[in-house]
Design a protein around this motif. Structure first.
Motif, PDB file in Angstrom:
ATOM      1  N   MET A  58       0.826  -1.206   0.000  1.00 44.68           N
ATOM      2  CA  MET A  58       0.000   0.000   0.000  1.00 44.68           C
ATOM      3  C   MET A  58       0.858   1.252   0.000  1.00 44.68           C
ATOM      4  O   MET A  58       0.522   2.264  -0.625  1.00 44.68           O
ATOM      5  N   ALA A  59       1.999   1.202   0.690  1.00 43.72           N
ATOM      6  CA  ALA A  59       2.915   2.342   0.711  1.00 43.72           C
ATOM      7  C   ALA A  59       3.472   2.602  -0.689  1.00 43.72           C
ATOM      8  O   ALA A  59       3.603   3.761  -1.126  1.00 43.72           O
ATOM      9  N   ASP A  60       3.798   1.525  -1.427  1.00 41.57           N
ATOM     10  CA  ASP A  60       4.290   1.670  -2.798  1.00 41.57           C
ATOM     11  C   ASP A  60       3.227   2.308  -3.690  1.00 41.57           C
ATOM     12  O   ASP A  60       3.520   3.178  -4.514  1.00 41.57           O
ATOM     13  N   VAL A  61       1.974   1.852  -3.538  1.00 44.21           N
ATOM     14  CA  VAL A  61       0.878   2.420  -4.324  1.00 44.21           C
ATOM     15  C   VAL A  61       0.701   3.891  -3.987  1.00 44.21           C
ATOM     16  O   VAL A  61       0.502   4.742  -4.864  1.00 44.21           O
ATOM     17  N   ALA A  62       0.771   4.214  -2.708  1.00 45.25           N
ATOM     18  CA  ALA A  62       0.604   5.601  -2.270  1.00 45.25           C
ATOM     19  C   ALA A  62       1.669   6.499  -2.891  1.00 45.25           C
ATOM     20  O   ALA A  62       1.373   7.598  -3.374  1.00 45.25           O
ATOM     21  N   ARG A  63       2.951   6.047  -2.901  1.00 42.97           N
ATOM     22  CA  ARG A  63       4.028   6.846  -3.488  1.00 42.97           C
ATOM     23  C   ARG A  63       3.809   7.043  -4.983  1.00 42.97           C
ATOM     24  O   ARG A  63       3.976   8.138  -5.516  1.00 42.97           O
ATOM     25  N   ALA A  64       3.399   5.957  -5.668  1.00 41.95           N
ATOM     26  CA  ALA A  64       3.201   6.050  -7.117  1.00 41.95           C
ATOM     27  C   ALA A  64       2.044   6.979  -7.476  1.00 41.95           C
ATOM     28  O   ALA A  64       2.078   7.659  -8.510  1.00 41.95           O
ATOM     29  N   ALA A  65       1.021   7.004  -6.618  1.00 46.19           N
ATOM     30  CA  ALA A  65      -0.159   7.832  -6.903  1.00 46.19           C
ATOM     31  C   ALA A  65      -0.033   9.232  -6.322  1.00 46.19           C
ATOM     32  O   ALA A  65      -0.874  10.103  -6.596  1.00 46.19           O
ATOM     33  N   GLY A  66       0.982   9.451  -5.489  1.00 46.32           N
ATOM     34  CA  GLY A  66       1.150  10.760  -4.869  1.00 46.32           C
ATOM     35  C   GLY A  66       0.115  11.063  -3.805  1.00 46.32           C
ATOM     36  O   GLY A  66      -0.308  12.215  -3.639  1.00 46.32           O
ATOM     37  N   VAL A  67      -0.294  10.026  -3.061  1.00 47.20           N
ATOM     38  CA  VAL A  67      -1.292  10.205  -2.004  1.00 47.20           C
ATOM     39  C   VAL A  67      -0.787   9.516  -0.743  1.00 47.20           C
ATOM     40  O   VAL A  67       0.281   8.890  -0.736  1.00 47.20           O
ATOM     41  N   SER A  68      -1.562   9.592   0.329  1.00 44.68           N
ATOM     42  CA  SER A  68      -1.199   8.920   1.573  1.00 44.68           C
ATOM     43  C   SER A  68      -1.646   7.463   1.547  1.00 44.68           C
ATOM     44  O   SER A  68      -2.525   7.076   0.773  1.00 44.68           O
ATOM     45  N   SER A  69      -1.044   6.666   2.425  1.00 47.35           N
ATOM     46  CA  SER A  69      -1.460   5.265   2.548  1.00 47.35           C
ATOM     47  C   SER A  69      -2.904   5.168   3.014  1.00 47.35           C
ATOM     48  O   SER A  69      -3.643   4.256   2.618  1.00 47.35           O
ATOM     49  N   ALA A  70      -3.332   6.129   3.835  1.00 48.02           N
ATOM     50  CA  ALA A  70      -4.718   6.131   4.303  1.00 48.02           C
ATOM     51  C   ALA A  70      -5.682   6.287   3.134  1.00 48.02           C
ATOM     52  O   ALA A  70      -6.737   5.642   3.086  1.00 48.02           O
ATOM     53  N   THR A  71      -5.316   7.147   2.159  1.00 46.33           N
ATOM     54  CA  THR A  71      -6.185   7.339   0.994  1.00 46.33           C
ATOM     55  C   THR A  71      -6.294   6.057   0.187  1.00 46.33           C
ATOM     56  O   THR A  71      -7.374   5.697  -0.306  1.00 46.33           O
ATOM     57  N   VAL A  72      -5.177   5.352   0.043  1.00 47.10           N
ATOM     58  CA  VAL A  72      -5.221   4.057  -0.652  1.00 47.10           C
ATOM     59  C   VAL A  72      -6.174   3.118   0.073  1.00 47.10           C
ATOM     60  O   VAL A  72      -6.979   2.409  -0.550  1.00 47.10           O
ATOM     61  N   SER A  73      -6.109   3.120   1.400  1.00 47.96           N
ATOM     62  CA  SER A  73      -6.989   2.267   2.200  1.00 47.96           C
ATOM     63  C   SER A  73      -8.449   2.634   1.970  1.00 47.96           C
ATOM     64  O   SER A  73      -9.302   1.749   1.836  1.00 47.96           O
ATOM     65  N   TYR A  74      -8.746   3.928   1.892  1.00 47.87           N
ATOM     66  CA  TYR A  74     -10.130   4.361   1.671  1.00 47.87           C
ATOM     67  C   TYR A  74     -10.629   3.906   0.301  1.00 47.87           C
ATOM     68  O   TYR A  74     -11.788   3.502   0.156  1.00 47.87           O
ATOM     69  N   VAL A  75      -9.769   3.988  -0.705  1.00 41.61           N
ATOM     70  CA  VAL A  75     -10.157   3.535  -2.044  1.00 41.61           C
ATOM     71  C   VAL A  75     -10.464   2.046  -2.034  1.00 41.61           C
ATOM     72  O   VAL A  75     -11.452   1.577  -2.626  1.00 41.61           O
ATOM     73  N   LEU A  76      -9.627   1.287  -1.352  1.00 39.54           N
ATOM     74  CA  LEU A  76      -9.799  -0.164  -1.330  1.00 39.54           C
ATOM     75  C   LEU A  76     -11.007  -0.596  -0.514  1.00 39.54           C
ATOM     76  O   LEU A  76     -11.711  -1.546  -0.883  1.00 39.54           O
ATOM     77  N   SER A  77     -11.266   0.088   0.594  1.00 44.96           N
ATOM     78  CA  SER A  77     -12.349  -0.334   1.488  1.00 44.96           C
ATOM     79  C   SER A  77     -13.685   0.279   1.149  1.00 44.96           C
ATOM     80  O   SER A  77     -14.731  -0.281   1.463  1.00 44.96           O
ATOM     81  N   GLY A  78     -13.647   1.458   0.510  1.00 46.97           N
ATOM     82  CA  GLY A  78     -14.894   2.148   0.206  1.00 46.97           C
ATOM     83  C   GLY A  78     -15.560   2.743   1.424  1.00 46.97           C
ATOM     84  O   GLY A  78     -16.715   3.164   1.362  1.00 46.97           O
ATOM     85  N   LYS A  79     -14.847   2.821   2.552  1.00 45.26           N
ATOM     86  CA  LYS A  79     -15.465   3.298   3.788  1.00 45.26           C
ATOM     87  C   LYS A  79     -15.567   4.818   3.860  1.00 45.26           C
ATOM     88  O   LYS A  79     -16.312   5.351   4.673  1.00 45.26           O
ATOM     89  N   ARG A  80     -14.758   5.506   3.011  1.00 39.98           N
ATOM     90  CA  ARG A  80     -14.833   6.966   2.967  1.00 39.98           C
ATOM     91  C   ARG A  80     -14.842   7.431   1.527  1.00 39.98           C
ATOM     92  O   ARG A  80     -14.276   6.776   0.644  1.00 39.98           O
TER      93      ARG A  80
END
Length: 324
Positions: A1-23
């Motif tokens: 998730m950290a690798d995805v966050a760096r590649a997308a220029g976002v935080s790891s939390a944002t990646v988590s939100y995209v994956l979970s759909g909770k926010r």
């Protein structure tokens, strides 16, 4: 998730939100994260997530007969409704056996399932205590109250009344029913509702015109044959579900009994085959899709932190076809 966050220029939390759909996540941010996921070949490690959260992403759907089209439709709807939450449905068929129902509840606890949706057949309300003790939310789909638990239940009074109106308008007075087994959870509320309403239409449902069996095609055929062997045959037969009603149709054809000329026949549930058999089956429609959506909604609310128990009633509808 950290690798995805760096590649997308976002935080790891944002990646988590995209994956979970909770926010909610801005569309352009979601697009960037999804592109990074695709480029890096990232796959969520559900086993690791389960270790961290103490709970899997699986929901058990426990039903008494997966071959019944009602439960097949319920499965499809529940699966569709929960997929967006990152939850996956595991279907368990109990074959209407209490020991199997209890064993599957124990398995859900052992595997730390995220939740359980169950249509009990012989299970007792106290049996759900294993889920409560483990903190696993449960939703019960049943015709009778099932204790302090979230529940989806039918509202079939108006539809049953309409069925009786049609039957009695055709001057049918000897009404019978092929009901479920005596040891089913909560008895047979469909029988009790029919019996209570029949009195209002100047008829009754005497004990000798009620036969019992499993919710199977074979039981329907056997029950219909038994009713036709009565000294005074019924001229209308209600069935606890459409599978039973098809068995009754089978036996009627075999015995040369005209449906609906000699005997009117009414099913329950409006399974997919009800409009395909001949004559097309008059029935009380209990919409599996709405039951599935209601169960998913209750489970989602419970996972989001709701503590008070809720019961959602799903309205049944009368469907007049050719068997009355």
């Amino acid at each position: 998730m950290a690798d995805v966050a760096r590649a997308a220029g976002v935080s790891s939390a944002t990646v988590s939100y995209v994956l979970s759909g909770k926010r909610a996540v801005a569309p352009e941010t979601r697009t960037a994260v999804e592109a990074a996921i695709a480029e890096l070949g990232f796959v969520v490690n559900t086993a690791a997530r389960s270790l961290r959260t103490g709970r899997s992403s699986l929901v058990a759907l426990i039903v008494p007969d997966i071959a019944n089209p009602f439960f097949a439709q319920l499965t499809a709807t529940l699966q569709e409704e929960l997929r967006g939450l990152g939850l996956h449905v595991v279907v368990c068929d109990t074959r209407a056996r209490r020991e199997e129902e209890r064993a599957l509840l124990a398995e859900a606890v052992q595997q730390r399932f995220a939740g359980v949706v169950i249509t009990p057949f012989r299970l007792l309300p106290k049996d759900l205590g294993v889920l409560t003790d483990a903190g696993i939310p449960a939703v019960v789909s049943a015709d009778v109250p099932f204790g302090a638990v979230d529940q989806v239940a039918p509202d079939a009074r108006a539809a049953t009344r309409q069925a009786l109106e049609l039957v009695t308008a055709a001057r049918r007075r000897r009404i019978a029913m092929i009901a479920g087994p005596r040891d089913a959870t909560g008895g047979d509320p469909r029988l009790e509702l029919l019996r209570a309403l029949a009195r209002q239409y100047g008829t009754a449902l005497p004990g000798d015109l009620v036969v019992r069996g499993e919710h199977t095609r074979e039981a329907g055929a056997e029950g219909f044959a038994e009713l036709m062997d009565r000294r005074y045959r019924p001229d209308a037969v209600f069935c606890a579900n459409d599978v039973i009603a098809v068995g009754a149709l089978d036996k009627a054809h075999e015995l040369g009994i005209d449906i609906p000329g000699e005997v009117a026949l009414v099913g329950h549930d409006d399974a997919a085959f009800a409009s395909l058999v001949r004559p097309r089956l008059t029935t009380i429609r209990y919409p599996a899709e709405e039951v599935g959506r209601a169960a998913a909604r209750l489970l989602r609310e419970r996972l989001d932190g709701r503590t008070a128990h809720r019961t959602v009633r799903v309205k049944a509808e009368f469907v007049a076809r050719a068997s009355v």
